[in-house]
Scaffold this motif. Structure first.
Motif, PDB file in Angstrom:
ATOM      1  N   ASP A  38       0.684  -1.196   0.043  1.00  0.00           N
ATOM      2  CA  ASP A  38       0.527  -0.175  -0.418  1.00  0.00           C
ATOM      3  C   ASP A  38       0.992   2.367  -0.141  1.00  0.00           C
ATOM      4  O   ASP A  38       0.699   2.290  -0.810  1.00  0.00           O
ATOM      5  N   CYS A  41       1.977   3.126  -3.392  1.00  0.00           N
ATOM      6  CA  CYS A  41       0.678   3.231  -4.468  1.00  0.00           C
ATOM      7  C   CYS A  41       0.801   4.843  -4.359  1.00  0.00           C
ATOM      8  O   CYS A  41       0.693   5.357  -3.472  1.00  0.00           O
ATOM      9  N   PRO A  45      -5.778   2.423  -6.659  1.00  0.00           N
ATOM     10  CA  PRO A  45      -4.091   2.717  -6.384  1.00  0.00           C
ATOM     11  C   PRO A  45      -3.819   1.145  -7.521  1.00  0.00           C
ATOM     12  O   PRO A  45      -4.110   0.785  -7.662  1.00  0.00           O
TER      13      PRO A  45
END
Length: 138
Positions: A38, A41, A45
């Motif tokens: 995560d 990104c 995303p």
């Protein structure tokens, strides 16, 4: 670390932070892998553009330093032209290869692909072989 064997990218703190891994490749070529997290990104995303550019830059640099005519085990990026094709999602691979290797400069190209083998981004770049001691700005 790749398969328990230290690679040049294992010694670069920024690349370790990203989680980049170098895979076995022929001389003048490189193969890198990156599992997206995560924090790598953007809001889509998808892989942040800077992450993709880093993958491309390192793939080209590793190809340049592994070439049989390489005059140093270190290079610096002189210029790089990048094209983003589609959002990069999931595990990514980057392949680099030497187009021309001279005494001080090396011209290369690289491609980043997703797990389905689709092109995410590509680049061409020129690298200068670095002969000064590492860590110095000579």
């Amino acid at each position: 670390m790749s398969g328990g064997v230290q690679t040049p990218i294992d010694h670069i703190p920024f690349l370790k932070l990203l989680g980049m891994q170098q895979r076995e490749a022929d001389p003048g070529h490189s193969l890198l892998a990156l599992e997206l997290r995560d924090e790598l990104c953007n809001l889509l995303p998808a892989a942040h553009g800077g992450v993709l550019m880093t993958l491309l830059d390192v793939a080209m640099a590793r190809a340049a330093t592994s070439h049989p005519q390489a005059t140093s085990s270190s290079v610096v990026t002189v210029e790089m032209s990048t094209r983003f094709v589609k959002p990069g999602r999931g595990p990514l691979t980057a392949e680099g290869r030497v187009l021309n290797c001279g005494g001080s400069l090396c011209t290369t190209e690289a491609h980043v692909r997703n797990a389905a083998g689709e092109l995410v981004a590509s680049a061409m770049g020129t690298f200068k072989y670095w002969r000064a001691p590492l860590g110095g700005l000579e």
